[in-house]
Design an enzyme around this catalytic site. Sequence first.
Site, PDB file in Angstrom:
ATOM      1  N   HIS A 289       4.283  -8.782  -1.744  1.00  0.00           N
ATOM      2  CA  HIS A 289       2.990  -8.042  -2.271  1.00  0.00           C
ATOM      3  C   HIS A 289       3.108  -6.317  -2.225  1.00  0.00           C
ATOM      4  CE1 HIS A 289       0.232 -11.859  -1.738  1.00  0.00           C
ATOM      5  NE2 HIS A 289       1.171 -11.815  -2.945  1.00  0.00           N
TER       6      HIS A 289
ATOM      7  N   THR B 130      -0.941 -17.902   7.027  1.00  0.00           N
ATOM      8  CA  THR B 130      -1.393 -17.605   5.822  1.00  0.00           C
ATOM      9  C   THR B 130      -2.516 -18.783   5.190  1.00  0.00           C
ATOM     10  OG1 THR B 130      -1.070 -17.279   3.478  1.00  0.00           O
ATOM     11  CG2 THR B 130       0.151 -18.809   4.495  1.00  0.00           C
TER      12      THR B 130
ATOM     13  N   VAL C 286       1.834  -6.307   3.877  1.00  0.00           N
ATOM     14  CA  VAL C 286       2.543  -4.932   3.270  1.00  0.00           C
ATOM     15  C   VAL C 286       2.554  -4.187   4.577  1.00  0.00           C
ATOM     16  CG1 VAL C 286       1.474  -5.630   0.998  1.00  0.00           C
ATOM     17  CG2 VAL C 286      -0.047  -4.367   2.711  1.00  0.00           C
TER      18      VAL C 286
ATOM     19  N   CYS D 138       0.715  13.093  -6.867  1.00  0.00           N
ATOM     20  CA  CYS D 138       2.253  13.135  -7.044  1.00  0.00           C
ATOM     21  C   CYS D 138       2.645  14.371  -7.570  1.00  0.00           C
ATOM     22  CB  CYS D 138       2.615  12.291  -8.263  1.00  0.00           C
ATOM     23  SG  CYS D 138       4.261  12.126  -8.991  1.00  0.00           S
TER      24      CYS D 138
ATOM     25  N   CYS E  88       3.239   6.674  -8.518  1.00  0.00           N
ATOM     26  CA  CYS E  88       2.369   7.617  -9.264  1.00  0.00           C
ATOM     27  C   CYS E  88       1.576   6.718 -10.481  1.00  0.00           C
ATOM     28  CB  CYS E  88       3.401   8.797  -9.813  1.00  0.00           C
ATOM     29  SG  CYS E  88       2.223   9.792 -10.788  1.00  0.00           S
TER      30      CYS E  88
END
Length: 243
Positions: A122, A191, A106, A151, A130
């Site tokens: 992911h 991984t 990410v 938010c 939000c």
Amino acid sequence: MMENGGLQQTAAGWIRRATRVAVLTGAGISAESGIPTFRDNNGLWRNFRAEDLATPQAFARDPRLVWEWYNWRRSLIAQAEPNAGHQALVALEQTKPGFTLITQNVDGLHARAGSRDPLLLHGDIWTLRCTRCGVAVEDHRANLDPLPPVCGCGAMQRPGVVWFGESLPAEVWRKAEQAARSAEVLLVVGTSALVYPAAGLIQVAQQAGAKTIEVNAAETPVSGQVDCSLRGRSGEILPRLLE
Ligand code: APR
């Protein structure tokens, strides 16, 4: 077992001759950029494992703690640069008519390196979503303050990532499966192959007849299943493998 050299030549030949190549990456490809992996040398943050924090239940129980973990990761990633492993994949992409990069990461380093359209299984740590109205925004501040962020509608925001027990974005997963199914070669980099459904892409590719190559600093549960498992750091192996 041939030592890396012989294996590497064989793997390089498979990649060179392929027109459709898929790549699946994990946290290991970003390790040489200074970003800790989840499961190496206990990969803990304040004695928590990713499994303890990256869940809807942990966020409901203590959103501030979960946000402090993400803030810590965001600040590490903000100081990190893509490494030679990320760049080698960008170069490979230019030479392949059919190329798909699938990542569990990410951190956004593949995009920063120049990868055109990485499939983010992911999600993306720089996205805030939000918890009430669902609006997602990009926010690249390394240190969010106050925590949890809020938010415009007034409700709390969560990280725009996929947590344990949550489903992957449907369209991203469909494309990833499709790429694994039609690849002639699947390159699996950095991984631990422990987290599904991402790790299942390896079997999808194998069952569809692809050659599978692993690049990892250590043995993993798929090292004995892939056609070729190269041991070492991706920042060193990938440039040589893909030159
Ligand atoms: N080069 C190649 N491989 C490396 C390197 C390196 N320099 N450094 C570490 N590795 C390998 C480790 O041997 C390990 O197999 O990278 C892997 C990292 O494994 P994990 O920490 O489990 O990361 P990952 O496989 O991406 O985790 C999958 O789990 O926590 C969830 O959602 C999170 O996407 C993540 C998923």
